[in-house]
Design an enzyme around this catalytic site. Sequence first.
Site, mmCIF file in Angstrom:
data_model
loop_
_atom_site.group_PDB
_atom_site.id
_atom_site.type_symbol
_atom_site.label_atom_id
_atom_site.label_comp_id
_atom_site.label_asym_id
_atom_site.label_seq_id
_atom_site.Cartn_x
_atom_site.Cartn_y
_atom_site.Cartn_z
ATOM 1 N N ASP A 51 0.837 -1.203 0.000
ATOM 2 C CA ASP A 51 0.000 0.000 0.000
ATOM 3 C C ASP A 51 0.872 1.252 0.000
ATOM 4 O O ASP A 51 0.353 2.373 -0.022
ATOM 5 C CB ASP A 51 -1.012 -0.015 1.154
ATOM 6 C CG ASP A 51 -0.355 0.043 2.520
ATOM 7 O OD1 ASP A 51 0.884 -0.094 2.608
ATOM 8 O OD2 ASP A 51 -1.090 0.215 3.514
ATOM 9 N N SER A 52 2.203 1.059 -0.035
ATOM 10 C CA SER A 52 3.109 2.192 -0.287
ATOM 11 C C SER A 52 2.765 2.836 -1.620
ATOM 12 O O SER A 52 3.168 3.961 -1.886
ATOM 13 C CB SER A 52 4.576 1.729 -0.286
ATOM 14 O OG SER A 52 4.760 0.608 -1.124
ATOM 15 N N ASP A 90 -1.072 -6.145 -0.108
ATOM 16 C CA ASP A 90 -1.412 -5.508 1.171
ATOM 17 C C ASP A 90 -2.912 -5.325 1.350
ATOM 18 O O ASP A 90 -3.614 -4.933 0.410
ATOM 19 C CB ASP A 90 -0.782 -4.102 1.205
ATOM 20 C CG ASP A 90 0.405 -4.017 2.134
ATOM 21 O OD1 ASP A 90 0.503 -4.841 3.064
ATOM 22 O OD2 ASP A 90 1.235 -3.117 1.923
ATOM 23 N N LYS A 119 -1.080 -9.432 3.097
ATOM 24 C CA LYS A 119 -0.304 -8.910 4.224
ATOM 25 C C LYS A 119 -1.165 -7.929 4.986
ATOM 26 O O LYS A 119 -1.874 -7.128 4.368
ATOM 27 C CB LYS A 119 0.968 -8.212 3.723
ATOM 28 C CG LYS A 119 1.733 -7.470 4.813
ATOM 29 C CD LYS A 119 3.159 -7.138 4.405
ATOM 30 C CE LYS A 119 3.355 -5.826 3.698
ATOM 31 N NZ LYS A 119 2.917 -4.629 4.443
ATOM 32 N N GLU A 121 -1.103 -5.186 8.428
ATOM 33 C CA GLU A 121 -0.374 -4.547 9.511
ATOM 34 C C GLU A 121 -1.161 -4.802 10.776
ATOM 35 O O GLU A 121 -2.273 -4.307 10.935
ATOM 36 C CB GLU A 121 -0.256 -3.038 9.242
ATOM 37 C CG GLU A 121 0.639 -2.733 8.068
ATOM 38 C CD GLU A 121 0.791 -1.250 7.787
ATOM 39 O OE1 GLU A 121 0.491 -0.415 8.670
ATOM 40 O OE2 GLU A 121 1.225 -0.922 6.668
ATOM 41 N N GLU A 188 9.189 -4.120 10.234
ATOM 42 C CA GLU A 188 9.612 -2.845 9.624
ATOM 43 C C GLU A 188 10.271 -1.941 10.674
ATOM 44 O O GLU A 188 9.701 -1.722 11.754
ATOM 45 C CB GLU A 188 8.410 -2.135 8.976
ATOM 46 C CG GLU A 188 8.797 -0.775 8.392
ATOM 47 C CD GLU A 188 7.822 -0.182 7.399
ATOM 48 O OE1 GLU A 188 6.846 -0.858 7.026
ATOM 49 O OE2 GLU A 188 8.041 0.974 7.000
HETATM 50 O O1 KIV Z 1 3.552 -1.028 1.572
HETATM 51 C C1 KIV Z 1 4.703 -1.453 1.442
HETATM 52 O O2 KIV Z 1 5.374 -1.288 0.424
HETATM 53 C C2 KIV Z 1 5.270 -2.191 2.559
HETATM 54 C C3 KIV Z 1 6.749 -2.384 2.546
HETATM 55 C C4 KIV Z 1 7.402 -1.129 2.877
HETATM 56 C C5 KIV Z 1 7.164 -3.509 3.406
HETATM 57 O O3 KIV Z 1 4.575 -2.574 3.456
#
Ligand code: KIV
Length: 271
Positions: A51-52, A90, A119, A121, A188
């Site tokens: 989600d970056s 994500d 994934k 968080e 992280e």
């Molecule tokens: O969103 C993302 O790219 C991430 C990485 C920084 C691990 O969670």
Amino acid sequence: MYNGKDQKTITLSTIRELKSRGEKIACLTAYDSTFAYQLDQAGIEIILVGDSLGMVVQGHKTTIPVKVEDMVYHSRIVSSSINHAFLISDMPFMSFYNPDIALENAKKLMQDGGAHMIKLEGNKSQINIIEKLALSDIPVCAHIGLRPQSVNKMGGYKVQGKENKEAENLINEAKRIEESGADILLLECVSSATAKKVCESVNIPIIGIGAGPDVDAQILVLYDILGITPGKLPKFSKNYMNGQNTIQQAIVDYIEEVKTQKYPSEQHSFK
Ligand code: KIV
């Protein structure tokens, strides 16, 4: 030089196998089909549609505005061009606030986006969500340490696990997460010493970003290693385009440095 050309399809079993023989695993983010193809051809083992993308593709200040639909769209265009790599997508902010919502959104990422794993968080309050997904045979990567979706609650982007109490909490969190059925853990911005202790406390593979050299896998944001992210790079990142002519070569160099444990050095790690 590492040669990804003979690489087979990467599955969760391959990832566990690489961990068990102590071979470091190379991961990068991707958000579109062309870059995903380049990473796949270079031999990257895990691609994360992170989600970056909210920051590096959409131009937001944080990852909080990212929607499930955005993640599904980017996962789909990435998955369309990969043949070898294992694809993690994500779960964005507030897409897993209860087990049923989490299941519904994970289903979208896998069915419509082509993800092999999701994934999220999480911390110990998300244990019931991980359990629900795991019971439905959805592979889960749990992301702990610095959690950018919680930046407003955490009070900024800070290194985690520096104090003894914080380190102990992270270790306990990792153990609970493993027990609840997560298959991979991502750490992280965690001090190297604490990341090492977390690794010694669980059996599942650990991906690190700013978590030092002792974790099983390394991940970075693709645009950071290509030197195209505006502004200053985070301490843990490295521009692989320095002295390089092609993007393909920069990606191969990153993979080789992860495999040979040249990256991350002390300069890219937190005490
Ligand atoms: O969103 C993302 O790219 C991430 C990485 C920084 C691990 O969670």
